[in-house]
Design a protein around this motif. Sequence first.
Motif, PDB file in Angstrom:
ATOM      1  N   ASP A 554       0.859  -1.175   0.000  1.00  0.00           N
ATOM      2  CA  ASP A 554       0.000   0.000   0.000  1.00  0.00           C
ATOM      3  C   ASP A 554       0.896   1.226   0.000  1.00  0.00           C
ATOM      4  OD1 ASP A 554       0.740   0.734   2.664  1.00  0.00           O
ATOM      5  OD2 ASP A 554      -0.684  -0.729   3.443  1.00  0.00           O
ATOM      6  N   LYS A 555       0.270   2.373  -0.162  1.00  0.00           N
ATOM      7  CA  LYS A 555       1.001   3.628  -0.295  1.00  0.00           C
ATOM      8  C   LYS A 555       1.920   3.874   0.904  1.00  0.00           C
ATOM      9  CE  LYS A 555      -0.977   7.307  -2.106  1.00  0.00           C
ATOM     10  NZ  LYS A 555      -1.783   8.514  -2.323  1.00  0.00           N
ATOM     11  N   GLU A 556       1.398   3.635   2.100  1.00  0.00           N
ATOM     12  CA  GLU A 556       2.152   3.966   3.309  1.00  0.00           C
ATOM     13  C   GLU A 556       3.389   3.075   3.468  1.00  0.00           C
ATOM     14  OE1 GLU A 556       2.891   6.460   6.429  1.00  0.00           O
ATOM     15  OE2 GLU A 556       1.417   6.622   4.821  1.00  0.00           O
ATOM     16  N   LYS A 559       6.059   4.182   1.071  1.00  0.00           N
ATOM     17  CA  LYS A 559       6.737   5.420   1.494  1.00  0.00           C
ATOM     18  C   LYS A 559       7.753   5.134   2.607  1.00  0.00           C
ATOM     19  CE  LYS A 559       3.939   8.953   2.258  1.00  0.00           C
ATOM     20  NZ  LYS A 559       2.661   9.578   2.688  1.00  0.00           N
ATOM     21  N   ILE A 589       4.619   9.084  -5.054  1.00  0.00           N
ATOM     22  CA  ILE A 589       3.794   8.079  -4.362  1.00  0.00           C
ATOM     23  C   ILE A 589       2.621   8.775  -3.676  1.00  0.00           C
ATOM     24  CG2 ILE A 589       3.742   6.397  -2.464  1.00  0.00           C
ATOM     25  CD1 ILE A 589       6.704   5.774  -3.149  1.00  0.00           C
ATOM     26  N   ASP A 590       2.904   9.937  -3.060  1.00  0.00           N
ATOM     27  CA  ASP A 590       1.852  10.699  -2.378  1.00  0.00           C
ATOM     28  C   ASP A 590       0.736  11.096  -3.334  1.00  0.00           C
ATOM     29  OD1 ASP A 590       1.687  11.071   0.287  1.00  0.00           O
ATOM     30  OD2 ASP A 590       3.104  12.734   0.388  1.00  0.00           O
ATOM     31  N   GLU A 592      -0.045   9.717  -6.270  1.00  0.00           N
ATOM     32  CA  GLU A 592      -0.664   8.603  -7.016  1.00  0.00           C
ATOM     33  C   GLU A 592      -1.778   7.957  -6.205  1.00  0.00           C
ATOM     34  OE1 GLU A 592      -1.243   6.981 -10.348  1.00  0.00           O
ATOM     35  OE2 GLU A 592       0.789   7.789 -10.284  1.00  0.00           O
ATOM     36  N   ASN A 593      -2.889   7.653  -6.856  1.00  0.00           N
ATOM     37  CA  ASN A 593      -3.953   6.865  -6.219  1.00  0.00           C
ATOM     38  C   ASN A 593      -3.864   5.446  -6.768  1.00  0.00           C
ATOM     39  OD1 ASN A 593      -6.297   5.545  -5.466  1.00  0.00           O
ATOM     40  ND2 ASN A 593      -7.594   7.346  -5.680  1.00  0.00           N
ATOM     41  N   PHE A 594      -3.336   4.538  -5.955  1.00  0.00           N
ATOM     42  CA  PHE A 594      -3.085   3.171  -6.421  1.00  0.00           C
ATOM     43  C   PHE A 594      -4.365   2.363  -6.627  1.00  0.00           C
ATOM     44  CE2 PHE A 594       1.142   3.812  -4.185  1.00  0.00           C
ATOM     45  CZ  PHE A 594       1.850   3.966  -5.371  1.00  0.00           C
ATOM     46  N   TYR A 599      -5.088   4.323 -12.673  1.00  0.00           N
ATOM     47  CA  TYR A 599      -3.835   3.645 -12.299  1.00  0.00           C
ATOM     48  C   TYR A 599      -3.923   2.151 -12.600  1.00  0.00           C
ATOM     49  CZ  TYR A 599       0.099   1.848  -9.662  1.00  0.00           C
ATOM     50  OH  TYR A 599       1.252   1.192  -9.320  1.00  0.00           O
ATOM     51  N   ASP A 893      -6.572   6.046  -0.110  1.00  0.00           N
ATOM     52  CA  ASP A 893      -6.978   6.159  -1.514  1.00  0.00           C
ATOM     53  C   ASP A 893      -8.394   5.620  -1.729  1.00  0.00           C
ATOM     54  OD1 ASP A 893      -4.630   7.342  -2.263  1.00  0.00           O
ATOM     55  OD2 ASP A 893      -3.692   5.505  -2.979  1.00  0.00           O
TER      56      ASP A 893
END
Length: 938
Positions: A554-556, A559, A589-590, A592-594, A599, A893
């Motif tokens: 995931d995004k977090e 990061k 990354i911040d 972008e909506n994965f 996407y 997201d």
Amino acid sequence: MVEKARKLIVNSDKGNVLNELMRSIKECERFYFSVAFINFSGLQLLLDSIKEAEEKGIQGKIITSTYLNFTEAKALEKLKEFQNVELKVFVTDKEIGFHTKAYIFEYSDSYKVIIGSSNITQSALKSNIEWNVEIVSKQDADFIKEVLKEYENLWNRSIEADDEFISRYEEFLKGFKHSQNTTQLIYEHRKRYIVPNRMQRRAMENLERLRSFGERKALVIAATGTGKTYMSAFDVKNYKPKKLLFIVHREEILKKAKETFEMLLPNEGLTFGLLTGNYKDKHADYIFATIQTVSKCFHEFKKDQFEYLIIDEAHHATSPTYQSVLDYFEPEFTLGMTATPERSDNQNVFELFDHNVALEVRLHEALDDELVVPFHYFGITDIDDVDLSDVSIDDIAEITRRLKVNERVDFIIEKMNFYGHDGEKRKGLGFCAGIEHAQYMTDEFNRRGYKSVCLTGEDSPDTREKYIHKLEDDEDELVMIFTVDIFNEGVDIPSVNTVLMLRPTNSPIVFIQQLGRGLRKFGEKSFLTVLDFIGNHNKTFLIALALNGSRYYDKESLKVAVATGFANIPGATHIQMDKISQERILEQIDKENFNSMKYLKEEYNEFKQLNQGRIPYFLLDYLKYDGAPDPVKFIDREKSYIQFVAKVEKDQSLKELLQNEDFEGAIKELSSKLPIKRIYEFVIIRYLLDHDCVTLQEAKQQILKFVEYVDDDSVIHAFEYLNQDYYDSIQKKNKPKLCQYQDGLLVKTPLFTNLLENETYRKFIEDTISYGIFRYEKEFNRAYYGVPHFKLYEQYQMIDAALLSNYRKIHTSFRGSGLLTNGKEFFLFVDLHKEADVKESINYKDKFFNTREFQWQSVNSTTQQSERGQDIIFNKQRGVHLHLFIRKYKEMDGKTEPYIYIGKGNVVEFEGNKPITVRMELEHEVPASLYIEFTEKV
């Protein structure tokens, strides 16, 4: 700096010696090292820190030694390039050894001294078991005075490492190495081949297990150079077939395979022979054949002549040539081996081996098992003159035009020379944007005196072979091959020690394939240098996906991985990005909506392009490549993978398939369970694909093919669950029933039977089930997790706890409150923060104190006197298990985040009433990487 307590520095998931040294060099005013050994593998990791110190005017002194001739002349030469470093060497003799490992850092009012076991080698700084004690003390402390006095004494007894000394030392090392060569080779030879490595043992155990349940085929997936041939020879040694047939696609592999088997089975009284264009040893016990030759003469053998059949490069086995051979022979067991289950046509490699994957080893596992050499990756911000911010990743002509900058070539060479490489001769691969770019780089490198060649798909195999040999030859001048994509996979150049990434990364899969070209073990090669020139392209963050090593992210977590220098990467591998590249990637990354359709479409289309432009109709397609996207994200978007593909491709034939409500319902029902968290249900359904019903005993027998143990009650619960006993009224109305539980039997329903009679429907149903089982095996292995069936640090949703604890009421009731119960099993679901985009949003009621202790607060209505309250605060005495599930954010997201299971906790302190606040001691210490992910905000 102020005086503080001593601390122990070890290499672990919490940190390593390298990080401590890099930080200290950066912060100090002067540094003094005294180490017995300096290898280039370790020095390369410190180059940027020493360079930064040089730019700041920080001076340093370094003493090393000739003890055991382990220090490399190349490392000494590199250190001499720095203006801020004075270098001396303590020359040892037979009477006096040199064992010091001390790092001294001077600050304005204090000193930091690190003394212990770590020399400057990659393994000592990153992965070895090392103990180093750090002491910080004021300048006038007796201890510091004594250390500095001893250092000064050593400095005065050591020789200045001038050019003449290094030159003499280098000549001595070459002569010494030559005289030692024979014994070293014999030792390596014995050490390497007699005992199976960890990967080989795992594969052999799994093969034995599959055979014990009557399985006759299996596939092993592992990267090139990880020892698949040795593994197969070890397994054959255990199995003891009288006759064996080993089939390969390329003749050059054949003789090596035969030699391996001859070496590992020397006293078995067997004969070994080749069956190729030039050799016709058809009467040997163990025959090693090319597919080209055996396909012309297989009828000369009896169908059951060979008890054991091995197919190397098994991804070719779906071709008609292989099929005719495989259809003819009837061995007791067939083993397929491949580096990637990529298929060359529309056939399914997994299907060919009855979906039995004995082992799959991807990049991070290969690094962890030390099956490949570690890599040192340096992410370097590209020069300002190269602007890719407004260009499409697919516009190769425009990207090439913008990359053809003379200053960029100079910059690449400057960095290449600064970071250096393992071994005497540079042997490099440069991956370019297109043929024109590769030719340009070749011309410019040659113009600057770096002998290079351009190889592309347009060159003949003979031409490629010729230049590969030249690159591998230590005496040849060729140092670089520039290419586009022909070396992504399938071509093996074991001695490559440098990889240059010279194009914007547009795919994690291609990135991993290109990186993999240099990871093959070879002779004394100890690491691969990877230089990635990172531009301002809007897809730069894909590098992070590739390096992260987790398909499910995931995004977090991404990061945190970038911000911590990918601390979870195993062994001596090192990933370092300069500040600009790191910030650029974090910013992307911040933004972008994965989970957005935009996407997901891009990710899907990129994968399709790598699939030779063919539509990847099946979930199993995503298991072909390391770095492939997670198709469950596509399912989450559209309820089933086939519906996602139908939408993206505007595919009328798929839309027509989905017109059948029973099929659409069945595929959605099965897809909704992915990724499965226990394997029982899917194994039972797979059995029912070919049988009308299944008994408890038969179901157990099938499940035991995949796990080491299963309890009867969980199998009965799986039967009840498949019978929809725990579905609510809406679920029962909307979900088709595939199985009926009656009289101790689970029976296939007429609806399911009818669907399976249609070959196309069956293919998609089977694909979903096989994908679920395969992914489960990968993530959970063979372990029995008991009841509740939870694996530490695995992801779960609330409702999963109902299924996995054999809850015998409606499962959708498992939601809402932060505490759910099933008898003595209490499930605590915790959100540490509010949404990801809310600043300063920590929930201070529920928090970690450290990696072993956690604070949790009950709902407001709970009193200490209530039965529930007593169960919580005296959980251990009352036999209540408190299972902790934690997530950082509830949503990211626009998608609900899963929880991570961190095991059980026991209450050691409590206070308050309505709510009760408790302090728990965790039964398992939370791994450092996960703890950082939970507690740090990037």
